[in-house]
Structures are given as C-alpha cells and as structure tokens.
Design a protein around this motif. Structure first.
Motif, PDB file in Angstrom:
ATOM      1  N   THR A  62      15.865  43.520 -19.792  1.00 56.29           N
ATOM      2  CA  THR A  62      15.744  42.376 -18.889  1.00 56.29           C
ATOM      3  C   THR A  62      14.309  41.908 -18.718  1.00 56.29           C
ATOM      4  O   THR A  62      14.059  40.721 -18.537  1.00 56.29           O
ATOM      5  N   SER A  63      13.347  42.834 -18.764  1.00 52.85           N
ATOM      6  CA  SER A  63      11.953  42.410 -18.606  1.00 52.85           C
ATOM      7  C   SER A  63      11.500  41.581 -19.806  1.00 52.85           C
ATOM      8  O   SER A  63      10.715  40.654 -19.651  1.00 52.85           O
ATOM      9  N   ALA A  64      12.018  41.896 -20.987  1.00 53.27           N
ATOM     10  CA  ALA A  64      11.681  41.099 -22.164  1.00 53.27           C
ATOM     11  C   ALA A  64      12.274  39.701 -22.059  1.00 53.27           C
ATOM     12  O   ALA A  64      11.633  38.710 -22.414  1.00 53.27           O
ATOM     13  N   SER A  65      13.497  39.602 -21.553  1.00 54.15           N
ATOM     14  CA  SER A  65      14.113  38.283 -21.345  1.00 54.15           C
ATOM     15  C   SER A  65      13.334  37.480 -20.309  1.00 54.15           C
ATOM     16  O   SER A  65      13.161  36.265 -20.450  1.00 54.15           O
ATOM     17  N   GLY A  66      12.876  38.162 -19.275  1.00 47.45           N
ATOM     18  CA  GLY A  66      12.053  37.494 -18.263  1.00 47.45           C
ATOM     19  C   GLY A  66      10.753  36.971 -18.846  1.00 47.45           C
ATOM     20  O   GLY A  66      10.295  35.884 -18.508  1.00 47.45           O
ATOM     21  N   ALA A  67      10.163  37.744 -19.757  1.00 47.03           N
ATOM     22  CA  ALA A  67       8.917  37.312 -20.400  1.00 47.03           C
ATOM     23  C   ALA A  67       9.144  36.058 -21.231  1.00 47.03           C
ATOM     24  O   ALA A  67       8.307  35.147 -21.238  1.00 47.03           O
ATOM     25  N   VAL A  68      10.282  35.978 -21.911  1.00 47.08           N
ATOM     26  CA  VAL A  68      10.596  34.769 -22.691  1.00 47.08           C
ATOM     27  C   VAL A  68      10.720  33.573 -21.757  1.00 47.08           C
ATOM     28  O   VAL A  68      10.243  32.479 -22.061  1.00 47.08           O
ATOM     29  N   GLY A  69      11.338  33.770 -20.599  1.00 44.68           N
ATOM     30  CA  GLY A  69      11.478  32.682 -19.633  1.00 44.68           C
ATOM     31  C   GLY A  69      10.143  32.190 -19.108  1.00 44.68           C
ATOM     32  O   GLY A  69       9.930  30.993 -18.935  1.00 44.68           O
ATOM     33  N   VAL A  70       9.230  33.117 -18.868  1.00 45.02           N
ATOM     34  CA  VAL A  70       7.897  32.743 -18.376  1.00 45.02           C
ATOM     35  C   VAL A  70       7.124  31.991 -19.455  1.00 45.02           C
ATOM     36  O   VAL A  70       6.508  30.954 -19.200  1.00 45.02           O
ATOM     37  N   VAL A  71       7.173  32.500 -20.666  1.00 39.34           N
ATOM     38  CA  VAL A  71       6.416  31.886 -21.751  1.00 39.34           C
ATOM     39  C   VAL A  71       7.019  30.542 -22.153  1.00 39.34           C
ATOM     40  O   VAL A  71       6.314  29.664 -22.653  1.00 39.34           O
ATOM     41  N   PHE A  72       8.324  30.352 -21.898  1.00 41.16           N
ATOM     42  CA  PHE A  72       8.950  29.067 -22.205  1.00 41.16           C
ATOM     43  C   PHE A  72       8.259  27.932 -21.452  1.00 41.16           C
ATOM     44  O   PHE A  72       8.075  26.847 -21.994  1.00 41.16           O
ATOM     45  N   SER A  73       7.868  28.185 -20.209  1.00 35.33           N
ATOM     46  CA  SER A  73       7.150  27.168 -19.433  1.00 35.33           C
ATOM     47  C   SER A  73       5.830  26.804 -20.101  1.00 35.33           C
ATOM     48  O   SER A  73       5.449  25.635 -20.160  1.00 35.33           O
ATOM     49  N   LEU A  74       5.147  27.801 -20.596  1.00 36.49           N
ATOM     50  CA  LEU A  74       3.884  27.575 -21.289  1.00 36.49           C
ATOM     51  C   LEU A  74       4.102  26.773 -22.570  1.00 36.49           C
ATOM     52  O   LEU A  74       3.336  25.863 -22.891  1.00 36.49           O
ATOM     53  N   MET A  75       5.164  27.111 -23.295  1.00 31.04           N
ATOM     54  CA  MET A  75       5.483  26.352 -24.512  1.00 31.04           C
ATOM     55  C   MET A  75       5.790  24.892 -24.179  1.00 31.04           C
ATOM     56  O   MET A  75       5.427  23.982 -24.928  1.00 31.04           O
ATOM     57  N   ALA A  76       6.456  24.655 -23.064  1.00 25.09           N
ATOM     58  CA  ALA A  76       6.770  23.283 -22.658  1.00 25.09           C
ATOM     59  C   ALA A  76       5.486  22.500 -22.376  1.00 25.09           C
ATOM     60  O   ALA A  76       5.392  21.314 -22.707  1.00 25.09           O
ATOM     61  N   ILE A  77       4.497  23.146 -21.798  1.00 26.84           N
ATOM     62  CA  ILE A  77       3.206  22.493 -21.541  1.00 26.84           C
ATOM     63  C   ILE A  77       2.533  22.127 -22.864  1.00 26.84           C
ATOM     64  O   ILE A  77       2.037  21.011 -23.043  1.00 26.84           O
ATOM     65  N   PHE A  78       2.532  23.067 -23.815  1.00 29.96           N
ATOM     66  CA  PHE A  78       1.936  22.796 -25.124  1.00 29.96           C
ATOM     67  C   PHE A  78       2.660  21.652 -25.835  1.00 29.96           C
ATOM     68  O   PHE A  78       2.041  20.794 -26.448  1.00 29.96           O
ATOM     69  N   GLN A  79       3.982  21.653 -25.746  1.00 27.27           N
ATOM     70  CA  GLN A  79       4.752  20.577 -26.369  1.00 27.27           C
ATOM     71  C   GLN A  79       4.454  19.239 -25.718  1.00 27.27           C
ATOM     72  O   GLN A  79       4.369  18.212 -26.402  1.00 27.27           O
ATOM     73  N   ALA A  80       4.300  19.212 -24.409  1.00 28.86           N
ATOM     74  CA  ALA A  80       3.994  17.960 -23.718  1.00 28.86           C
ATOM     75  C   ALA A  80       2.661  17.389 -24.188  1.00 28.86           C
ATOM     76  O   ALA A  80       2.528  16.188 -24.407  1.00 28.86           O
ATOM     77  N   ILE A  81       1.677  18.260 -24.365  1.00 27.17           N
ATOM     78  CA  ILE A  81       0.375  17.806 -24.868  1.00 27.17           C
ATOM     79  C   ILE A  81       0.517  17.286 -26.292  1.00 27.17           C
ATOM     80  O   ILE A  81      -0.020  16.229 -26.650  1.00 27.17           O
ATOM     81  N   GLY A  82       1.277  17.996 -27.111  1.00 29.65           N
ATOM     82  CA  GLY A  82       1.508  17.546 -28.482  1.00 29.65           C
ATOM     83  C   GLY A  82       2.247  16.225 -28.540  1.00 29.65           C
ATOM     84  O   GLY A  82       1.909  15.341 -29.337  1.00 29.65           O
ATOM     85  N   PHE A  83       3.268  16.066 -27.705  1.00 29.97           N
ATOM     86  CA  PHE A  83       4.005  14.801 -27.663  1.00 29.97           C
ATOM     87  C   PHE A  83       3.104  13.656 -27.214  1.00 29.97           C
ATOM     88  O   PHE A  83       3.205  12.532 -27.711  1.00 29.97           O
ATOM     89  N   THR A  84       2.207  13.938 -26.276  1.00 28.94           N
ATOM     90  CA  THR A  84       1.277  12.907 -25.812  1.00 28.94           C
ATOM     91  C   THR A  84       0.394  12.421 -26.948  1.00 28.94           C
ATOM     92  O   THR A  84       0.254  11.205 -27.165  1.00 28.94           O
ATOM     93  N   LEU A  85      -0.181  13.348 -27.689  1.00 33.88           N
ATOM     94  CA  LEU A  85      -1.022  12.961 -28.820  1.00 33.88           C
ATOM     95  C   LEU A  85      -0.203  12.256 -29.898  1.00 33.88           C
ATOM     96  O   LEU A  85      -0.638  11.251 -30.463  1.00 33.88           O
TER      97      LEU A  85
END
Length: 140
Positions: A62-85
């Motif tokens: 479960t802690s590994a699944s939680g880590a994926v959930g946390v990092v997903f937010s970070l990936m969404a931020i990176f994607q938003a910056i990429g989509f902007t450019l």
C-alpha cells in the motif's frame, strides 16, 4: 540572426508548398481527424502505461501505491508545463505557416524544443534541491 540561422540550419523542403496547400485548402473535418489520430494514440499509450504501472506497483504494497499517487500530482504539473509550451509554440507555428513563413516556423519550433529542455533541467534541479519540502507539499 534569424536569417543566418535559416541559411545555416534550415534546409528548404521540397514538400513545403504541398504541406501549406494541404493545411489551407483541404476540408477541415478530415484534416482534423488525420492530425488528431497521433495525439489520441499517444494519450491511450500514456493511460495504459499509468494503469499498468499502478497495477504492478500495487503488488509491492500500500505504501508503494500511495507513492504512485503522490508522484502522479507531480507528473501532472510537468505535463501542464509541457502542454503550455507545446500549445503556445503550436499556435505561433500555425500562424507563421499560414503566412507561408516555414523558416520562421522552424525557428519557433527549435526555440520551443530548447525551452522545454531548459525548463526540464530547471525543474529537475529544483526538485532535487527541495525534494523533502515538495513531497510534504504533495501530501506524503
């Protein structure tokens, strides 16, 4: 400076006039579909990857699944910056291609590409420097 870049790095394309006429004279419906198909395939591959990643990581606990959930937010931020450019440069490139300036479009594309690389390096360095604070902010 732009003229020097064009002469040194941008080779004139034989199909440039053909592409221009296709984009300006073809019926809009089929043109949008032909341009959207690669984007749809890319999004499907990304979704399948995220689903498979979540499944296999969840097998670790479960802690590994939680880590994926946390990092997903970070990936969404990176994607938003990429989509902007990407969307900003795409808009600029479409305008100059519509005006028949394919060389300027190449300069805009190159600038966007290297801006994305620079932004990625900056985000990577910032992420490494403030890793603990960033993970706390994201809820871990």
């Amino acid at each position: 400076m732009g003229e020097i870049y064009m002469k040194l790095f941008v080779a004139p394309s034989k199909n440039s006039a053909e592409h221009h006429s296709r984009m300006t004279e073809a019926p809009v419906g089929p043109l949008i579909i032909s341009l959207a198909i690669p984007t749809i395939i890319s999004m499907l591959v990304t979704t399948l990857y995220n689903t498979a990643d979540t499944y296999f990581v969840s097998q670790l606990g479960t802690s590994a699944s939680g880590a994926v959930g946390v990092v997903f937010s970070l990936m969404a931020i990176f994607q938003a910056i990429g989509f902007t450019l990407g969307m900003g440069s795409g808009s600029m490139i479409a305008r100059v291609l519509g005006a028949g300036e394919s060389g300027t479009a190449s300069v805009y594309g190159s600038t966007s590409f290297f801006s994305a690389i620079t932004m990625g390096i900056i985000l990577c360095m910032g992420g490494l420097l403030f890793l603990d604070q960033l993970m706390t902010l994201l809820g871990s």
